[in-house]
Design a protein around this motif. Structure first.
Motif, PDB file in Angstrom:
ATOM      1  N   ASP A 209      -5.793 -10.691  -0.124  1.00 38.87           N
ATOM      2  CA  ASP A 209      -6.304 -10.498  -1.487  1.00 38.87           C
ATOM      3  C   ASP A 209      -7.680  -9.837  -1.431  1.00 38.87           C
ATOM      4  O   ASP A 209      -8.029  -9.023  -2.276  1.00 38.87           O
ATOM      5  N   ARG A 210      -8.463 -10.221  -0.422  1.00 36.18           N
ATOM      6  CA  ARG A 210      -9.837  -9.705  -0.324  1.00 36.18           C
ATOM      7  C   ARG A 210      -9.939  -8.362   0.392  1.00 36.18           C
ATOM      8  O   ARG A 210     -10.954  -7.690   0.309  1.00 36.18           O
ATOM      9  N   MET A 211      -8.903  -8.015   1.133  1.00 33.03           N
ATOM     10  CA  MET A 211      -8.977  -6.785   1.938  1.00 33.03           C
ATOM     11  C   MET A 211      -9.056  -5.533   1.077  1.00 33.03           C
ATOM     12  O   MET A 211      -8.484  -5.454   0.005  1.00 33.03           O
ATOM     13  N   THR A 212      -9.735  -4.517   1.615  1.00 33.56           N
ATOM     14  CA  THR A 212      -9.727  -3.193   0.995  1.00 33.56           C
ATOM     15  C   THR A 212      -8.373  -2.553   1.279  1.00 33.56           C
ATOM     16  O   THR A 212      -7.616  -3.025   2.133  1.00 33.56           O
ATOM     17  N   MET A 213      -8.098  -1.430   0.626  1.00 36.25           N
ATOM     18  CA  MET A 213      -6.841  -0.724   0.895  1.00 36.25           C
ATOM     19  C   MET A 213      -6.800  -0.230   2.337  1.00 36.25           C
ATOM     20  O   MET A 213      -5.753  -0.247   2.980  1.00 36.25           O
ATOM     21  N   GLU A 214      -7.957   0.218   2.836  1.00 37.08           N
ATOM     22  CA  GLU A 214      -8.005   0.703   4.220  1.00 37.08           C
ATOM     23  C   GLU A 214      -7.600  -0.411   5.188  1.00 37.08           C
ATOM     24  O   GLU A 214      -6.854  -0.196   6.137  1.00 37.08           O
ATOM     25  N   GLU A 215      -8.103  -1.602   4.934  1.00 37.60           N
ATOM     26  CA  GLU A 215      -7.774  -2.729   5.820  1.00 37.60           C
ATOM     27  C   GLU A 215      -6.292  -3.097   5.709  1.00 37.60           C
ATOM     28  O   GLU A 215      -5.632  -3.378   6.717  1.00 37.60           O
ATOM     29  N   ARG A 216      -5.769  -3.073   4.495  1.00 39.23           N
ATOM     30  CA  ARG A 216      -4.343  -3.374   4.320  1.00 39.23           C
ATOM     31  C   ARG A 216      -3.497  -2.342   5.061  1.00 39.23           C
ATOM     32  O   ARG A 216      -2.460  -2.665   5.631  1.00 39.23           O
ATOM     33  N   MET A 217      -3.953  -1.087   5.040  1.00 36.85           N
ATOM     34  CA  MET A 217      -3.204  -0.034   5.753  1.00 36.85           C
ATOM     35  C   MET A 217      -3.189  -0.294   7.256  1.00 36.85           C
ATOM     36  O   MET A 217      -2.180  -0.076   7.923  1.00 36.85           O
ATOM     37  N   THR A 218      -4.315  -0.746   7.794  1.00 31.19           N
ATOM     38  CA  THR A 218      -4.393  -1.038   9.227  1.00 31.19           C
ATOM     39  C   THR A 218      -3.330  -2.073   9.613  1.00 31.19           C
ATOM     40  O   THR A 218      -2.632  -1.932  10.618  1.00 31.19           O
ATOM     41  N   VAL A 219      -3.204  -3.091   8.788  1.00 28.31           N
ATOM     42  CA  VAL A 219      -2.239  -4.156   9.087  1.00 28.31           C
ATOM     43  C   VAL A 219      -0.807  -3.642   8.935  1.00 28.31           C
ATOM     44  O   VAL A 219       0.018  -3.781   9.845  1.00 28.31           O
ATOM     45  N   CYS A 220      -0.523  -3.022   7.785  1.00 26.32           N
ATOM     46  CA  CYS A 220       0.853  -2.558   7.538  1.00 26.32           C
ATOM     47  C   CYS A 220       1.275  -1.534   8.584  1.00 26.32           C
ATOM     48  O   CYS A 220       2.426  -1.494   9.000  1.00 26.32           O
ATOM     49  N   ASN A 221       0.344  -0.696   9.006  1.00 23.05           N
ATOM     50  CA  ASN A 221       0.587   0.330  10.019  1.00 23.05           C
ATOM     51  C   ASN A 221       1.302  -0.231  11.239  1.00 23.05           C
ATOM     52  O   ASN A 221       2.232   0.364  11.774  1.00 23.05           O
ATOM     53  N   MET A 222       0.831  -1.402  11.705  1.00 19.07           N
ATOM     54  CA  MET A 222       1.360  -1.945  12.948  1.00 19.07           C
ATOM     55  C   MET A 222       2.517  -2.923  12.753  1.00 19.07           C
ATOM     56  O   MET A 222       2.956  -3.565  13.706  1.00 19.07           O
ATOM     57  N   SER A 223       3.062  -3.011  11.536  1.00 13.63           N
ATOM     58  CA  SER A 223       4.236  -3.863  11.302  1.00 13.63           C
ATOM     59  C   SER A 223       5.331  -3.496  12.288  1.00 13.63           C
ATOM     60  O   SER A 223       6.022  -4.353  12.838  1.00 13.63           O
ATOM     61  N   ILE A 224       5.475  -2.208  12.502  1.00 12.20           N
ATOM     62  CA  ILE A 224       6.515  -1.684  13.391  1.00 12.20           C
ATOM     63  C   ILE A 224       6.331  -2.183  14.818  1.00 12.20           C
ATOM     64  O   ILE A 224       7.293  -2.381  15.543  1.00 12.20           O
ATOM     65  N   GLU A 225       5.080  -2.405  15.212  1.00  9.30           N
ATOM     66  CA  GLU A 225       4.828  -2.907  16.570  1.00  9.30           C
ATOM     67  C   GLU A 225       5.266  -4.365  16.697  1.00  9.30           C
ATOM     68  O   GLU A 225       5.418  -4.874  17.803  1.00  9.30           O
ATOM     69  N   GLY A 226       5.431  -5.013  15.563  1.00  9.71           N
ATOM     70  CA  GLY A 226       5.954  -6.375  15.579  1.00  9.71           C
ATOM     71  C   GLY A 226       7.464  -6.389  15.355  1.00  9.71           C
ATOM     72  O   GLY A 226       8.052  -7.440  15.126  1.00  9.71           O
ATOM     73  N   GLY A 227       8.065  -5.212  15.374  1.00  9.33           N
ATOM     74  CA  GLY A 227       9.517  -5.117  15.253  1.00  9.33           C
ATOM     75  C   GLY A 227      10.029  -5.036  13.829  1.00  9.33           C
ATOM     76  O   GLY A 227      11.223  -4.860  13.605  1.00  9.33           O
ATOM     77  N   ALA A 228       9.127  -5.193  12.834  1.00  9.35           N
ATOM     78  CA  ALA A 228       9.573  -5.141  11.440  1.00  9.35           C
ATOM     79  C   ALA A 228       9.842  -3.697  11.046  1.00  9.35           C
ATOM     80  O   ALA A 228       9.128  -2.792  11.458  1.00  9.35           O
ATOM     81  N   ARG A 229      10.851  -3.504  10.220  1.00 12.85           N
ATOM     82  CA  ARG A 229      11.200  -2.144   9.806  1.00 12.85           C
ATOM     83  C   ARG A 229      10.222  -1.637   8.742  1.00 12.85           C
ATOM     84  O   ARG A 229      10.022  -0.446   8.576  1.00 12.85           O
ATOM     85  N   ALA A 230       9.621  -2.575   8.012  1.00  9.98           N
ATOM     86  CA  ALA A 230       8.654  -2.205   6.977  1.00  9.98           C
ATOM     87  C   ALA A 230       7.696  -3.371   6.799  1.00  9.98           C
ATOM     88  O   ALA A 230       7.978  -4.491   7.228  1.00  9.98           O
ATOM     89  N   GLY A 231       6.540  -3.099   6.205  1.00  6.93           N
ATOM     90  CA  GLY A 231       5.582  -4.156   5.909  1.00  6.93           C
ATOM     91  C   GLY A 231       4.872  -3.779   4.629  1.00  6.93           C
ATOM     92  O   GLY A 231       4.666  -2.603   4.370  1.00  6.93           O
TER      93      GLY A 231
END
Ligand code: SF4
Lengths: 471, 200
Positions: A209-231
């Motif tokens: 909730d507190r993260m900026t969009m840039e920070e949210r992008m950093t996290v979602c970016n690596m969803s794939i590295e955790g095997g998820a097809r999308a985040g």
């Protein structure tokens, strides 16, 4: 019945069921780049097909562009050929191309959000695994293969089986010196690199909730590295504020209608999730990888794993394989490991805010002798913003090479490569064998500020100590 | 648009002898660094066709008399090795429309079908007979019948199997998912019209 964002977006974009049980899913936005699209255009020509929605297809060039040479022709004729090919395809099929001359070129996952093309409640596809980045806006975004690129070009759809949804809630507040990159490295470490197979990850809780969009992008970016097809993260006021006034964002009355629509796509309270994981933000520390996949990570104060202490045969062999490649000593602290190269950039951490945060600490310091440090803005707009803020100067003064926009040493399809078994502190997303351009090159993934700490000390370091961040 | 219904095709043949011809032989890995699959045809069988200095090695594809061939004939377990789509792509881009062999590697077979390249499995003696006929007269026309699973040439007919799922897909023009996706286009437009960001 309350629905998750994933469910709502899926339902709105499902065209019909296919004979094999998959869904023909409408892809609202198609992003393409020079590496994976040319073969797809070749297939289009072979089949005599047209691009169904050229106005919903956007191209940029990122992987092969040299970051130390703006003018063409490029020294690598193959890179030039790929550039020419993309230009030709976009012209022939009527596709918007954010070519370098437009000043809007950059890594595809940075350009989409920057232009306001990436919007909540939409479906996005791109022939690139880190397309999950766009989920930060509450879009469902998929990385796809070359044949699927052709399918999306020709039909604006693709055949896909439905995913399950895992809600990952991070409660509390991050400690000082802990960044979005640490959050996702922590999540991947906890759930495993294959933990997300068959899932879309929904990230939420106070930290998001507190993260900026840039920070949210950093996290979602690596969803794939955790095997998820999308985040994805549910859209909120932060999302709308980011999108307001961007070139492709709706304007005037359409803006208000769009925001109302976006708001309604967020997951409903009480909706069904196939799995739920809760993490306490206070448990997350600056995290560094030691191995050859992004799940092989430890906190900065831990020691390199020892195969002798492994509890399973699989764990033992994976530690052995990783350490044989990484040439790290089992049981030794990761802190103090000498580095040769520091790389700041990529679609994970190549945005203005990343350079801004690093510059805060880099000012008045210098890269350690013998360390090659390069900073590569993720887009021309990022480069421009950094210049306006005077950040390029701070990086140059500190001994960093300040480059042109591109993927650069994230995967080294351009001339930026590790040499021999150089060890690189990197803000990118993959530490696979040979990823950074040398078959024996070694990568340690970490947050940009941790990369800076390694750059100035010449070794893996706790940025909180190096830069005196109170913790 | 619908895909071609491939129930039968005719053309000249060339025989490349050998068993276990793998995808690395078909297209060496270094040529995968390419802009399009289009240029791949040029490098088909490159390392067995060319010397290091670029001159030709003896190979059927280097013989002018087989220049117009569109049917590739070979031995057992054709297309084994890595699953790269570049191998069938190279075969297709070179100009081949079908492959006849004693047997095929699984993934290669599937990749071929997706590209609309029928793969025929025939007996060694029958392939040898076709090869002998081509050797005698490269202009002899081969007719490959997917539906009837036979090859006709020089007044003769031999059995040549096409796997049932592939046969169905080829004959009905469903060898590639794109066909079904394209059929859904009217429904795609209906779905898109309901979405504000696409309707605009
Ligand atoms: S920056 Fe790296 S991960 Fe991102 S698109 Fe480029 S090569 Fe891929």
């Amino acid at each position: 019945m309350p629905k998750s964002l994933f469910q709502k977006v899926w339902d709105a974009h499902a065209v019909r069921s296919l004979a094999n049980g998959q869904t023909q899913l409408l892809i609202g936005t198609h992003l393409i780049h020079e590496v994976t699209s040319p073969q797809a255009f070749g297939m289009m020509r072979d089949l005599g097909l047209k691009v169904l929605m050229p106005h919903r297809t956007f191209a940029t060039v990122d992987h092969i562009v040299p970051t130390d040479q703006f003018a063409e022709p490029y020294r690598d004729p193959l890179a030039q050929a790929m550039m020419d090919e993309l230009r030709k395809n976009c012209a022939q099929f009527g596709i918007t191309f954010f070519d370098r001359a437009t000043g809007k070129q950059g890594i595809v996952h940075i350009v989409g959000p920057e232009q306001g093309i990436t919007q909540p409640g939409t479906t996005i596809a791109c022939g690139d695994s880190h397309t999950s980045t766009h989920g930060a806006f509450g879009a469902i975004a998929f990385g796809i293969g070359t044949t699927q690129i052709r399918d999306v070009l020709a039909t604006q759809t693709m055949a896909l089986g439905k995913l399950k949804v895992r809600r990952i809630t991070v409660n509390g507040a991050l400690r000082p010196g802990v960044y979005a990159k640490d959050v996702i490295l922590h999540i991947i470490r906890a759930l495993g690199v294959n933990g997300g197979t068959g899932f879309a990850y929904e990230y939420g809780g106070e930290v998001f909730d507190r993260m900026t969009m840039e920070e949210r992008m950093t996290v979602c970016n690596m969803s794939i590295e955790g095997g998820a097809r999308a985040g994805y993260v549910n859209p909120d006021e932060t999302t709308f504020a980011y999108l307001k006034g961007r070139p492709y964002s709706p304007k005037g009355a359409a803006w208000d209608a769009a925001v109302a629509g976006w708001r309604s796509t967020a997951s409903d309270p009480g909706c069904h999730y196939d799995d739920v994981v809760t993490i306490n933000a206070a448990d997350i520390a600056p995290t560094v990888t030691w191995g050859i996949n992004p799940g092989q990570a430890i906190t900065i104060n831990e020691t390199v794993p020892d195969a002798a202490k492994a509890t399973t045969v699989d764990e033992k062999s994976s530690i052995e394989e990783a350490l044989a490649y990484m040439k790290l000593t089992p049981g030794a602290p990761i802190k103090g490991t000498k580095i040769n190269v520091a790389f700041l950039g990529s679609c994970t951490n190549g945005r203005t805010s990343d350079f801004q945060e690093v510059a805060k600490y880099l000012k008045g310091r210098h890269v350690a002798p013998g360390v090659k440090a390069i900073a590569v803005p993720g887009s021309q707009i990022v480069a421009l913003q950094c210049a306006q803020l005077g950040l390029d100067r701070i990086f140059r003064d500190a001994g960093f090479e300040w480059r042109e926009a591109g993927c650069s040493m994230c995967l080294a399809m351009n001339p930026d490569k590790l040499i021999g078994d150089q060890l690189c502190a990197s803000s990118s997303n993959r530490n696979f064998k040979g990823r950074q351009g040398s078959t024996t090159g070694r990568t340690l993934l970490m947050s940009p500020v941790m990369v800076a700490a390694a750059a100035v000390t010449g070794a893996v370091a706790d940025a909180r100590e190096v830069f005196d961040v109170n913790h | 648009m619908s895909l071609a219904k491939i129930s039968s095709l005719a053309g000249l043949g060339v025989f490349v002898s050998g068993n276990d011809i793998d995808t690395d032989r078909i297209i060496p890995a270094r040529f995968m660094k390419c802009v399009t699959f289009d240029g791949l045809g040029e490098f088909l069988f490159h390392d067995v066709r060319k010397n290091a200095d670029g001159t030709d090695k003896p190979h059927p594809l280097n013989e002018p008399r087989f220049n117009g061939a569109t049917v590739l004939l070979s031995g057992a377990n054709f297309g084994c090795g890595s699953s790269r789509e570049h191998a069938p792509q190279a075969i297709q881009k070179y100009g081949f429309k079908a492959v006849v062999a004693e047997g095929f590697a699984e993934i290669f077979y599937g990749n071929c079908v997706t590209l609309g390249i029928p793969c025929f499995e025939a007996a060694r003696e029958d392939i040898a007979q076709i090869a002998a006929a081509i050797e005698k007269n490269p202009a002899v026309e081969l007719t490959l019948d997917v539906a009837k699973q036979e090859i006709r040439f020089a007044g003769q007919t031999v059995k040549a199997a096409v796997r049932p799922s592939a046969r169905d897909a080829l004959v009905n023009g469903r060898w590639d998912a794109i066909g079904e996706l394209l059929e859904g286009l009217p429904a795609v437009k209906t779905t898109a019209a309901k979405l504000p960001y696409l309707a605009a």
